[in-house]
Structure formats: C-alpha cells, structure tokens
Motif scaffolding. Structure first.
Motif, PDB file in Angstrom:
ATOM      1  N   GLN A  37       0.799  -1.228   0.000  1.00 32.64           N
ATOM      2  CA  GLN A  37       0.000   0.000   0.000  1.00 32.64           C
ATOM      3  C   GLN A  37       0.837   1.287   0.000  1.00 32.64           C
ATOM      4  O   GLN A  37       0.276   2.374  -0.016  1.00 32.64           O
ATOM      5  CB  GLN A  37      -0.907   0.020   1.234  1.00 32.64           C
ATOM      6  N   ASN A  38       2.176   1.164   0.056  1.00 27.82           N
ATOM      7  CA  ASN A  38       3.032   2.344   0.227  1.00 27.82           C
ATOM      8  C   ASN A  38       2.557   3.153   1.431  1.00 27.82           C
ATOM      9  O   ASN A  38       2.409   4.368   1.382  1.00 27.82           O
ATOM     10  CB  ASN A  38       3.056   3.225  -1.023  1.00 27.82           C
ATOM     11  N   ALA A  39       2.290   2.440   2.515  1.00 31.42           N
ATOM     12  CA  ALA A  39       1.660   3.036   3.690  1.00 31.42           C
ATOM     13  C   ALA A  39       2.686   3.339   4.784  1.00 31.42           C
ATOM     14  O   ALA A  39       3.838   2.924   4.722  1.00 31.42           O
ATOM     15  CB  ALA A  39       0.593   2.087   4.226  1.00 31.42           C
ATOM     16  N   VAL A  40       2.215   4.059   5.782  1.00 37.87           N
ATOM     17  CA  VAL A  40       2.994   4.393   6.968  1.00 37.87           C
ATOM     18  C   VAL A  40       2.402   3.578   8.123  1.00 37.87           C
ATOM     19  O   VAL A  40       1.189   3.577   8.312  1.00 37.87           O
ATOM     20  CB  VAL A  40       2.895   5.905   7.276  1.00 37.87           C
ATOM     21  N   PRO A  41       3.255   2.900   8.906  1.00 40.35           N
ATOM     22  CA  PRO A  41       2.717   2.058   9.973  1.00 40.35           C
ATOM     23  C   PRO A  41       2.213   2.873  11.165  1.00 40.35           C
ATOM     24  O   PRO A  41       2.722   3.948  11.458  1.00 40.35           O
ATOM     25  CB  PRO A  41       3.934   1.224  10.387  1.00 40.35           C
ATOM     26  N   CYS A  42       1.219   2.322  11.839  1.00 45.64           N
ATOM     27  CA  CYS A  42       0.774   2.924  13.096  1.00 45.64           C
ATOM     28  C   CYS A  42       1.328   2.122  14.270  1.00 45.64           C
ATOM     29  O   CYS A  42       1.163   2.508  15.416  1.00 45.64           O
ATOM     30  CB  CYS A  42      -0.748   2.990  13.160  1.00 45.64           C
ATOM     31  N   LYS A  43       1.967   1.025  13.973  1.00 40.75           N
ATOM     32  CA  LYS A  43       2.560   0.177  15.006  1.00 40.75           C
ATOM     33  C   LYS A  43       3.980   0.667  15.254  1.00 40.75           C
ATOM     34  O   LYS A  43       4.741   0.919  14.321  1.00 40.75           O
ATOM     35  CB  LYS A  43       2.552  -1.273  14.524  1.00 40.75           C
ATOM     36  N   PRO A  51      10.196   3.495  -0.980  1.00 39.67           N
ATOM     37  CA  PRO A  51      11.069   4.572  -1.466  1.00 39.67           C
ATOM     38  C   PRO A  51      10.300   5.842  -1.846  1.00 39.67           C
ATOM     39  O   PRO A  51      10.835   6.952  -1.730  1.00 39.67           O
ATOM     40  CB  PRO A  51      11.751   3.965  -2.693  1.00 39.67           C
ATOM     41  N   ILE A  52       9.052   5.682  -2.251  1.00 43.80           N
ATOM     42  CA  ILE A  52       8.251   6.846  -2.628  1.00 43.80           C
ATOM     43  C   ILE A  52       8.076   7.810  -1.445  1.00 43.80           C
ATOM     44  O   ILE A  52       7.801   8.995  -1.633  1.00 43.80           O
ATOM     45  CB  ILE A  52       6.886   6.404  -3.199  1.00 43.80           C
ATOM     46  N   LEU A  53       8.276   7.305  -0.223  1.00 49.20           N
ATOM     47  CA  LEU A  53       8.109   8.121   0.982  1.00 49.20           C
ATOM     48  C   LEU A  53       9.418   8.725   1.488  1.00 49.20           C
ATOM     49  O   LEU A  53       9.434   9.367   2.535  1.00 49.20           O
ATOM     50  CB  LEU A  53       7.463   7.281   2.086  1.00 49.20           C
ATOM     51  N   ASP A  54      10.519   8.554   0.734  1.00 51.23           N
ATOM     52  CA  ASP A  54      11.819   9.044   1.188  1.00 51.23           C
ATOM     53  C   ASP A  54      11.788  10.522   1.580  1.00 51.23           C
ATOM     54  O   ASP A  54      12.349  10.900   2.604  1.00 51.23           O
ATOM     55  CB  ASP A  54      12.896   8.817   0.114  1.00 51.23           C
ATOM     56  N   GLY A  55      11.131  11.346   0.798  1.00 51.97           N
ATOM     57  CA  GLY A  55      11.071  12.776   1.099  1.00 51.97           C
ATOM     58  C   GLY A  55      10.214  13.110   2.308  1.00 51.97           C
ATOM     59  O   GLY A  55      10.252  14.236   2.817  1.00 51.97           O
ATOM     60  N   MET A  56       9.476  12.142   2.788  1.00 51.69           N
ATOM     61  CA  MET A  56       8.574  12.357   3.925  1.00 51.69           C
ATOM     62  C   MET A  56       9.105  11.771   5.231  1.00 51.69           C
ATOM     63  O   MET A  56       8.533  11.997   6.290  1.00 51.69           O
ATOM     64  CB  MET A  56       7.209  11.713   3.629  1.00 51.69           C
ATOM     65  N   LYS A  57      10.206  11.013   5.154  1.00 52.09           N
ATOM     66  CA  LYS A  57      10.677  10.272   6.333  1.00 52.09           C
ATOM     67  C   LYS A  57      10.893  11.164   7.552  1.00 52.09           C
ATOM     68  O   LYS A  57      10.526  10.793   8.662  1.00 52.09           O
ATOM     69  CB  LYS A  57      11.935   9.484   5.998  1.00 52.09           C
ATOM     70  N   SER A  58      11.475  12.341   7.372  1.00 49.47           N
ATOM     71  CA  SER A  58      11.717  13.196   8.541  1.00 49.47           C
ATOM     72  C   SER A  58      10.405  13.622   9.184  1.00 49.47           C
ATOM     73  O   SER A  58      10.288  13.674  10.407  1.00 49.47           O
ATOM     74  CB  SER A  58      12.556  14.423   8.159  1.00 49.47           C
ATOM     75  N   PHE A  59       9.395  13.908   8.378  1.00 44.67           N
ATOM     76  CA  PHE A  59       8.080  14.288   8.923  1.00 44.67           C
ATOM     77  C   PHE A  59       7.439  13.103   9.651  1.00 44.67           C
ATOM     78  O   PHE A  59       6.843  13.261  10.715  1.00 44.67           O
ATOM     79  CB  PHE A  59       7.150  14.772   7.810  1.00 44.67           C
ATOM     80  N   ILE A  60       7.575  11.924   9.054  1.00 45.18           N
ATOM     81  CA  ILE A  60       7.006  10.719   9.657  1.00 45.18           C
ATOM     82  C   ILE A  60       7.680  10.437  11.003  1.00 45.18           C
ATOM     83  O   ILE A  60       7.012  10.206  12.009  1.00 45.18           O
ATOM     84  CB  ILE A  60       7.139   9.517   8.700  1.00 45.18           C
ATOM     85  N   GLU A  62       9.179  12.470  12.969  1.00 46.48           N
ATOM     86  CA  GLU A  62       8.870  13.523  13.944  1.00 46.48           C
ATOM     87  C   GLU A  62       7.388  13.562  14.306  1.00 46.48           C
ATOM     88  O   GLU A  62       6.972  14.373  15.127  1.00 46.48           O
ATOM     89  CB  GLU A  62       9.310  14.878  13.388  1.00 46.48           C
ATOM     90  N   GLY A  63       6.603  12.685  13.698  1.00 44.12           N
ATOM     91  CA  GLY A  63       5.173  12.655  13.999  1.00 44.12           C
ATOM     92  C   GLY A  63       4.420  13.847  13.449  1.00 44.12           C
ATOM     93  O   GLY A  63       3.349  14.201  13.939  1.00 44.12           O
ATOM     94  N   LYS A  64       4.949  14.456  12.415  1.00 44.02           N
ATOM     95  CA  LYS A  64       4.307  15.630  11.801  1.00 44.02           C
ATOM     96  C   LYS A  64       3.469  15.181  10.605  1.00 44.02           C
ATOM     97  O   LYS A  64       3.797  15.437   9.458  1.00 44.02           O
ATOM     98  CB  LYS A  64       5.357  16.644  11.352  1.00 44.02           C
ATOM     99  N   MET A  65       2.381  14.474  10.913  1.00 48.86           N
ATOM    100  CA  MET A  65       1.508  13.947   9.872  1.00 48.86           C
ATOM    101  C   MET A  65       0.066  14.173  10.284  1.00 48.86           C
ATOM    102  O   MET A  65      -0.237  14.336  11.456  1.00 48.86           O
ATOM    103  CB  MET A  65       1.718  12.448   9.688  1.00 48.86           C
ATOM    104  N   ALA A  66      -0.800  14.143   9.319  1.00 44.31           N
ATOM    105  CA  ALA A  66      -2.239  14.219   9.573  1.00 44.31           C
ATOM    106  C   ALA A  66      -2.902  13.115   8.763  1.00 44.31           C
ATOM    107  O   ALA A  66      -2.410  12.707   7.714  1.00 44.31           O
ATOM    108  CB  ALA A  66      -2.796  15.576   9.169  1.00 44.31           C
ATOM    109  N   ASP A  67      -4.007  12.644   9.269  1.00 39.27           N
ATOM    110  CA  ASP A  67      -4.739  11.589   8.584  1.00 39.27           C
ATOM    111  C   ASP A  67      -5.389  12.152   7.322  1.00 39.27           C
ATOM    112  O   ASP A  67      -5.630  13.353   7.211  1.00 39.27           O
ATOM    113  CB  ASP A  67      -5.815  11.044   9.529  1.00 39.27           C
TER     114      ASP A  67
END
Length: 124
Positions: A37-43, A51-60, A62-67
C-alpha cells in the motif's frame, strides 16, 4: 497502517478473533501491507518504508503527519465533488450547509446505532 481493528462486546468467539488480530499485526504481515500500500505504519516498530516516501521520512519520524480527510466521512457523500464545487463557486455557506445535510443523511444508520447504544449503556 490506515486500518482499525476491534472486537465487539457481543463477539461470540473472542479467542479466535484475537488470534486473527495477532496474526494480522505480526511484524512481517504489517510489513507486507506497507509494501503493498506504500503506507505508513501505526505500530511502533522498525519498518521499511516505500522509497516513494523518502522525502517524507523526517516528517514521519517527527510525527508531523495528519490523517487523510477521506477517513472521516463516507465515500457516498462525494466530498471530492463538494470540495471541487466549493473551489469553483467559493460559497462557504452553501458548502457547509450541503456537507452538514449530507453528513446526517449518509451517517443516519451509524448515528442511530450510537444513540441506541448510549440509551442501553449510558453516555460516556
């Protein structure tokens, strides 16, 4: 993961249901879901992100995400079309009026179930 698991109080075979949930939440199964799913885990474990999320890793990290906003209303509401109409017409009052009306319309069964539950079990 963008999934929620739960068991109802009236579940007839809780042990078997928990077995299924334990299986679904095993590390390798969560990783397979993330990969698919190219998803982000909640566990809270160490998972490999797509790899598509590489640019988002720092935000992920740091918990800087919204549903996603589409997780908060039924798809039958066609909120994507409502938003598009709002962007074109710029009529905030009309948008909110339709959204509220549709929210009640498409959630009436769930609203009734919650009301019935609260009557039987008390409001919390």
């Amino acid at each position: 993961m963008d999934l929620q698991f739960c068991l109802t109080r009236s579940c007839k075979n809780k042990d078997a249901a928990y077995e299924v949930l334990d299986f679904l939440l095993e590390h390798d199964n969560v990783q397979a879901y993330l990969d698919n799913q190219n998803a982000v885990p909640c566990k809270n474990e160490s998972f490999e992100l797509a790899p598509i999320l590489d640019g988002m890793k720092s935000f992920i990290e740091e918990g800087k995400m919204a549903d996603y906003q589409d997780h908060y209303y039924p798809s039958e509401m066609a909120v994507d079309a409502q938003i598009q109409t709002f962007l074109i017409q710029q009529d905030t009052d009309a948008f909110l009026e339709k959204f509220d009306k549709d929210w009640l319309r498409y959630n009436r069964d769930i609203i009734r179930l919650v009301e019935d539950y609260q009557k039987q079990n008390g409001s919390n």
